[in-house]
Design a protein around this motif. Sequence first.
Motif, PDB file in Angstrom:
ATOM      1  N   GLN A  37       0.453  -1.216   0.079  1.00 24.44           N
ATOM      2  CA  GLN A  37       0.063   0.105  -0.391  1.00 24.44           C
ATOM      3  C   GLN A  37       0.679   1.282  -0.086  1.00 24.44           C
ATOM      4  O   GLN A  37       1.559   1.728   0.238  1.00 24.44           O
ATOM      5  CB  GLN A  37      -0.932   0.231   1.388  1.00 24.44           C
ATOM      6  CG  GLN A  37      -1.658   1.472   0.899  1.00 24.44           C
ATOM      7  CD  GLN A  37      -2.982   0.825   2.780  1.00 24.44           C
ATOM      8  OE1 GLN A  37      -2.552   0.023   3.532  1.00 24.44           O
ATOM      9  NE2 GLN A  37      -3.863   1.795   2.381  1.00 24.44           N
ATOM     10  N   GLU A  38       0.461   2.216  -0.871  1.00 26.47           N
ATOM     11  CA  GLU A  38       1.492   3.489  -1.118  1.00 26.47           C
ATOM     12  C   GLU A  38       0.300   4.663  -0.318  1.00 26.47           C
ATOM     13  O   GLU A  38      -1.088   4.859  -0.087  1.00 26.47           O
ATOM     14  CB  GLU A  38       1.587   4.035  -2.096  1.00 26.47           C
ATOM     15  CG  GLU A  38       2.682   2.504  -2.712  1.00 26.47           C
ATOM     16  CD  GLU A  38       3.279   3.184  -3.831  1.00 26.47           C
ATOM     17  OE1 GLU A  38       3.278   4.032  -4.091  1.00 26.47           O
ATOM     18  OE2 GLU A  38       3.187   2.629  -5.174  1.00 26.47           O
ATOM     19  N   PRO A  39       0.908   5.333  -0.142  1.00 29.05           N
ATOM     20  CA  PRO A  39       0.040   6.673   1.164  1.00 29.05           C
ATOM     21  C   PRO A  39      -0.309   6.981   0.258  1.00 29.05           C
ATOM     22  O   PRO A  39      -0.705   7.430  -1.344  1.00 29.05           O
ATOM     23  CB  PRO A  39       1.330   7.445   1.156  1.00 29.05           C
ATOM     24  CG  PRO A  39       3.118   6.784   1.309  1.00 29.05           C
ATOM     25  CD  PRO A  39       2.063   5.713   0.221  1.00 29.05           C
ATOM     26  N   GLY A  40      -2.205   7.357   0.919  1.00 30.81           N
ATOM     27  CA  GLY A  40      -3.293   7.709  -0.090  1.00 30.81           C
ATOM     28  C   GLY A  40      -3.860   7.106  -0.933  1.00 30.81           C
ATOM     29  O   GLY A  40      -5.693   7.174  -1.891  1.00 30.81           O
ATOM     30  N   GLY A  85       6.821   1.666   1.201  1.00 28.83           N
ATOM     31  CA  GLY A  85       5.261   1.487   1.414  1.00 28.83           C
ATOM     32  C   GLY A  85       4.820   0.847   3.058  1.00 28.83           C
ATOM     33  O   GLY A  85       6.045   0.208   3.074  1.00 28.83           O
ATOM     34  N   THR A 107       5.594  -0.877   7.947  1.00 25.20           N
ATOM     35  CA  THR A 107       6.067   0.464   7.181  1.00 25.20           C
ATOM     36  C   THR A 107       7.888  -0.163   6.880  1.00 25.20           C
ATOM     37  O   THR A 107       8.871   0.060   8.066  1.00 25.20           O
ATOM     38  CB  THR A 107       5.333   1.396   8.503  1.00 25.20           C
ATOM     39  OG1 THR A 107       4.096   1.727   8.060  1.00 25.20           O
ATOM     40  CG2 THR A 107       6.329   2.734   7.127  1.00 25.20           C
ATOM     41  N   GLN A 109      10.515   2.310   4.502  1.00 22.69           N
ATOM     42  CA  GLN A 109      11.344   3.113   4.416  1.00 22.69           C
ATOM     43  C   GLN A 109      12.380   2.779   3.730  1.00 22.69           C
ATOM     44  O   GLN A 109      13.639   2.450   4.274  1.00 22.69           O
ATOM     45  CB  GLN A 109      11.526   3.980   5.120  1.00 22.69           C
ATOM     46  CG  GLN A 109      12.187   5.883   4.129  1.00 22.69           C
ATOM     47  CD  GLN A 109      12.117   6.126   5.620  1.00 22.69           C
ATOM     48  OE1 GLN A 109      12.669   6.202   6.022  1.00 22.69           O
ATOM     49  NE2 GLN A 109      11.820   7.324   5.607  1.00 22.69           N
TER      50      GLN A 109
END
Lengths: 112, 113
Positions: A37-40, A85, A107, A109
């Motif tokens: 999942q990516e932000p938004g 992500g 999460t 990074q």
Amino acid sequence: TQLLEQSPQFLSIQEGENLTVYCNSSSVFSSLQWYRQEPGEGPVLLVTVVTGGEVKKLKRLTFQFGDARKDSSLHITAAQPGDTGLYLCAGASPSNTGKLIFGQGTTLQVKP
Amino acid sequence: DAGITQSPRHKVTETGTPVTLRCHQTENHRYMYWYRQDPGHGLRLIHYSYGVKDTDKGEVSDGYSVSRSKTEDFLLTLESATSSQTSVYFCAISELAGGGELFFGEGSRLTVL
């Protein structure tokens, strides 16, 4: 109640490093899925593993389903910033109720 | 991309007010789901539907109700919103039960003041 425990919850690494994310349960699942999942945005399916001991590869990502179908792992080789992500594992109940149970997510990074 | 539309995408409301979130699909998939996503909890299933007028509870269904009068629409209602229901809500659809791929909408961010 079936639970999926993911670890680690947060991971910050440098580009080029390898990493492994774990998804563990005391329950047996008929299949296990990994989503990214990516932000938004909503999660997107990466892979489904069905058979105990199954290994699937998706470019630099390697997914494994435990022999007893209670756990799974995601290994990323030579991580890149584009791998950043939220990674989620999800298990399907053997009772085929149509429900997927999700882990808490990891999460990731990846710093350039 | 699967045709899933969630509305509204963002909503701010006050405690005690009713809220309805809508999920619309154009894929004619049988199964539809509502999840909420909160930090540290991943995705938790609220309710799901396995056909028109056929719904069942998920793991966090208290305070929520759903309705599915048509294949393409799945509504999630908070009868009296509380601050603990502040979350991002995701609708998902699937062609198959129990392990079929889920296709997610883009999410609806709800803030209850």
